[in-house]
Design a protein around this motif. Structure first.
Motif, PDB file in Angstrom:
ATOM      1  N   PRO A   1       5.615  -0.672  -9.017  1.00  0.00           N
ATOM      2  CA  PRO A   1       6.243  -0.496  -8.089  1.00  0.00           C
ATOM      3  C   PRO A   1       5.406  -1.267  -6.810  1.00  0.00           C
ATOM      4  CG  PRO A   1       5.502   1.666  -8.294  1.00  0.00           C
ATOM      5  CD  PRO A   1       5.090   0.696  -9.702  1.00  0.00           C
ATOM      6  N   ALA A   2       4.107  -1.563  -6.945  1.00  0.00           N
ATOM      7  CA  ALA A   2       3.423  -1.694  -5.926  1.00  0.00           C
ATOM      8  C   ALA A   2       3.394  -3.298  -5.488  1.00  0.00           C
ATOM      9  CB  ALA A   2       1.936  -1.258  -6.012  1.00  0.00           C
ATOM     10  N   MET A   3       4.096  -4.264  -6.135  1.00  0.00           N
ATOM     11  CA  MET A   3       4.319  -5.585  -5.899  1.00  0.00           C
ATOM     12  C   MET A   3       5.483  -6.143  -5.988  1.00  0.00           C
ATOM     13  SD  MET A   3       0.461  -7.090  -7.648  1.00  0.00           S
ATOM     14  CE  MET A   3       0.973  -8.760  -6.998  1.00  0.00           C
ATOM     15  N   VAL A   4       5.781  -7.092  -5.316  1.00  0.00           N
ATOM     16  CA  VAL A   4       7.159  -7.766  -5.464  1.00  0.00           C
ATOM     17  C   VAL A   4       6.718  -9.510  -5.398  1.00  0.00           C
ATOM     18  CG1 VAL A   4       8.477  -6.119  -4.124  1.00  0.00           C
ATOM     19  CG2 VAL A   4       7.477  -8.280  -2.853  1.00  0.00           C
TER      20      VAL A   4
ATOM     21  N   GLU B   1       1.644  -6.678   3.030  1.00  0.00           N
ATOM     22  CA  GLU B   1       3.195  -6.368   3.810  1.00  0.00           C
ATOM     23  C   GLU B   1       3.317  -7.272   5.161  1.00  0.00           C
ATOM     24  OE1 GLU B   1       5.059  -2.708   3.262  1.00  0.00           O
ATOM     25  OE2 GLU B   1       3.370  -2.046   2.457  1.00  0.00           O
ATOM     26  N   ASP B   2       2.145  -7.162   5.751  1.00  0.00           N
ATOM     27  CA  ASP B   2       2.229  -7.824   7.270  1.00  0.00           C
ATOM     28  C   ASP B   2       1.700  -9.289   7.129  1.00  0.00           C
ATOM     29  OD1 ASP B   2      -0.515  -7.579   6.612  1.00  0.00           O
ATOM     30  OD2 ASP B   2      -1.166  -6.401   8.237  1.00  0.00           O
TER      31      ASP B   2
ATOM     32  N   GLN C   1       0.805  -1.173  -0.002  1.00  0.00           N
ATOM     33  CA  GLN C   1       0.020  -0.153   0.019  1.00  0.00           C
ATOM     34  C   GLN C   1       0.797   1.278   0.028  1.00  0.00           C
ATOM     35  OE1 GLN C   1      -2.532  -0.658   3.524  1.00  0.00           O
ATOM     36  NE2 GLN C   1      -4.114  -1.054   2.119  1.00  0.00           N
ATOM     37  N   ASP C   2       2.032   1.238   0.653  1.00  0.00           N
ATOM     38  CA  ASP C   2       2.655   2.393   0.694  1.00  0.00           C
ATOM     39  C   ASP C   2       3.417   2.766  -0.611  1.00  0.00           C
ATOM     40  OD1 ASP C   2       2.101   2.559   3.470  1.00  0.00           O
ATOM     41  OD2 ASP C   2       4.080   1.676   4.296  1.00  0.00           O
ATOM     42  N   ARG C   3       3.938   1.884  -1.194  1.00  0.00           N
ATOM     43  CA  ARG C   3       4.410   2.188  -2.446  1.00  0.00           C
ATOM     44  C   ARG C   3       3.418   2.499  -3.639  1.00  0.00           C
ATOM     45  NH1 ARG C   3       8.726  -2.343  -4.543  1.00  0.00           N
ATOM     46  NH2 ARG C   3      10.511  -2.002  -2.959  1.00  0.00           N
ATOM     47  N   LEU C   4       2.297   2.000  -3.631  1.00  0.00           N
ATOM     48  CA  LEU C   4       1.269   2.693  -4.376  1.00  0.00           C
ATOM     49  C   LEU C   4       0.925   4.242  -3.865  1.00  0.00           C
ATOM     50  CD1 LEU C   4      -0.994   2.270  -6.631  1.00  0.00           C
ATOM     51  CD2 LEU C   4      -2.447   1.306  -4.885  1.00  0.00           C
TER      52      LEU C   4
ATOM     53  N   ALA D   1      -7.479  -5.219  -3.663  1.00  0.00           N
ATOM     54  CA  ALA D   1      -7.103  -4.444  -2.879  1.00  0.00           C
ATOM     55  C   ALA D   1      -6.258  -3.071  -3.375  1.00  0.00           C
ATOM     56  CB  ALA D   1      -6.070  -5.165  -1.906  1.00  0.00           C
ATOM     57  N   LEU D   2      -5.552  -3.508  -4.481  1.00  0.00           N
ATOM     58  CA  LEU D   2      -5.082  -2.456  -5.311  1.00  0.00           C
ATOM     59  C   LEU D   2      -6.044  -1.279  -6.019  1.00  0.00           C
ATOM     60  CD1 LEU D   2      -2.119  -2.409  -7.704  1.00  0.00           C
ATOM     61  CD2 LEU D   2      -4.075  -1.424  -8.409  1.00  0.00           C
TER      62      LEU D   2
END
Length: 436
Positions: free
Chosen positions: A307-310, A414-415, A25-28, A59-60
């Motif tokens: 950038p929002a996903m790895v 992320e969590d 979420q932070d990167r988005l 979620a995105l």
């Protein structure tokens, strides 16, 4: 410096079965903020619509909708997803797919509402919208324009563009067919012709390309004005690079130039020149205004989602056979369909053993020649069980599942909160957006 998202990815990788994605979420939010800074610097009011085909993770899409960004869709499935989050007037409709399953016809038949914009690109579509009830709310229409002399910034030499020939999308800005289409629509009171739409490439980085496109559009606007047609909106589409992926120049012409030892153009491209693009729009602002333009639209997809996903994968085998060194991971390029052979994306490793750095070709398990992520330098000696984090894979990975129909990996926050899992995975989706 170790990226905090990579550290979280490796922690989760030791707890969950690989492979899987992580959505940040932070990167988005950061990407949204940067894009808004860009649009706020432009000389026209600007609307933003997120391209659903880039990544339709619920979620995105929820986060983007909550940030008051509209939706750009190209298919009936995307229309349904967008309607769960927006009223029709917050949706831009694009693509040939809008004729599928009667989507365009159903939009035309809905007399009490209309999307923000429906961009047409064929005479067939003009025929469909021309049948709209004359007493219905006027349907806002755009015409998709192709710029014949401009191809996408794909990191390839001009021969790649020559080989592809003329694009199949939209009307040529230099031809007469688009004038005929505009006249047909301008004479129908059930529709409102208000935009030109142009999508002029992928991984766009240079201001010079925007300069060429805006010059061509100004010429077309002048021709339309002479024909008695005025539009007030320019939809400049998507394709803007995210700045996370480096593309290497490739192609036979560049190879020949290298062999001859001649100077070559800049060999890599990465971050978009947003300041330069802003300057170019300001340069053309007075002429655009004189021709009736009062508003811009952008349809970012890659810029926001990439950038929002790895992705997290595990090394399942290593081969060191003389100069041949391969590490096989449990995620193939079918799962990361966004990965291209002429691109460099961030990759991080979590290694259990010790040893010096080594060059290693990283491949997936599909036993196919295209299943290669490239040759990388690892921070230490790889062994089976080590974890690999593929960064900047949020665009055209989860949705663009083309080759080899393997089950799609789940997506975590992320969590470690499960956001989405395929039905065959067997994991309970313990999120309000899970499984949608």
């Amino acid at each position: 410096m170790v990226d905090s998202l990579h550290s979280q990815a490796f922690t989760l990788g030791r707890q969950q079965e690989t492979p899987f994605y992580i959505f940040s979420q932070d990167r988005l939010s950061s990407a949204l903020q940067r894009f808004r800074q860009f649009t706020s610097s432009l000389p026209f009011p600007t609307e933003t619509y997120y391209s659903y085909k880039t990544n339709y993770l619920p979620a995105l899409c929820d986060q983007i909708a909550e940030a008051r960004v509209g939706s750009e869709i190209t298919s009936p499935a995307e229309w349904a997803a967008a309607r769960r989050r927006h009223a029709p007037d917050r949706i831009v409709v694009n693509g040939i797919g809008k004729c599928a399953d009667g989507l365009l016809q159903s939009i035309v038949d809905e007399v009490a509402s209309a999307p923000r914009l429906v961009n047409l690109e064929t005479d067939t579509e003009i025929g469909i919208v021309a049948r709209r009830d004359q007493e219905a709310q006027p349907l806002p229409i755009g015409l998709r324009v192709t710029i014949p002399s401009v191809s996408g910034e794909l990191g390839r030499d001009p021969s790649e563009h020559w080989k592809r020939g003329v694009t199949k999308f939209g009307w040529s800005c230099d031809g007469d067919a688009i004038l005929a289409a505009a006249r047909t629509l301008a004479g129908n009171r059930a529709v409102r012709l208000e935009a030109l739409h142009v999508h002029f490439g992928s991984q766009l980085v240079s201001a010079a390309r925007y300069d060429v496109v805006l010059s061509k559009l100004c010429n077309l606007l002048r021709r339309l004005s002479s024909a008695g047609v005025t539009v007030n909106t320019l939809d400049l589409g998507g394709g803007l690079a995210s700045g996370w992926v480096t593309k290497r120049r490739t192609g036979p012409l560049f190879d020949l130039v290298k062999v001859l030892g001649l100077p070559t153009p800049r060999s890599q491209q990465k971050a978009p020149d947003l300041v330069g693009i802003t300057t170019v729009v300001h340069k053309h602002a007075a002429r655009l205004s004189s021709l009736g333009v009062t508003r811009l639209i952008f349809e970012p997809g890659r810029y926001l989602a990439e950038p929002a996903m790895v992705a997290v994968a595990k090394v399942i085998a290593v081969r060191r056979d003389g100069t041949r060194r391969h590490a096989v991971v449990d995620l193939g390029t079918n799962g990361l369909h966004c990965w291209r052979s002429n691109e460099t994306r961030p990759i991080a490793f979590d290694l259990a053993g010790k040893g010096g750095a080594e060059m290693m070709k990283l491949v997936g398990p599909l036993c196919h020649r295209s299943d290669s992520f490239g040759t990388v330098t690892t921070p230490g000696r790889l062994q089976a069980g080590d974890l690999v984090c593929f960064d900047a894979v949020g665009a055209y990975s989860l949705g663009d599942w083309v080759a080899n129909a393997w089950p799609r990996p789940p997506v975590f926050s992320e969590d470690g909160h499960l956001l989405w899992a395929p039905p065959s995975h067997g994991l309970p989706a313990n999120s309000p957006s899970g499984g949608r």
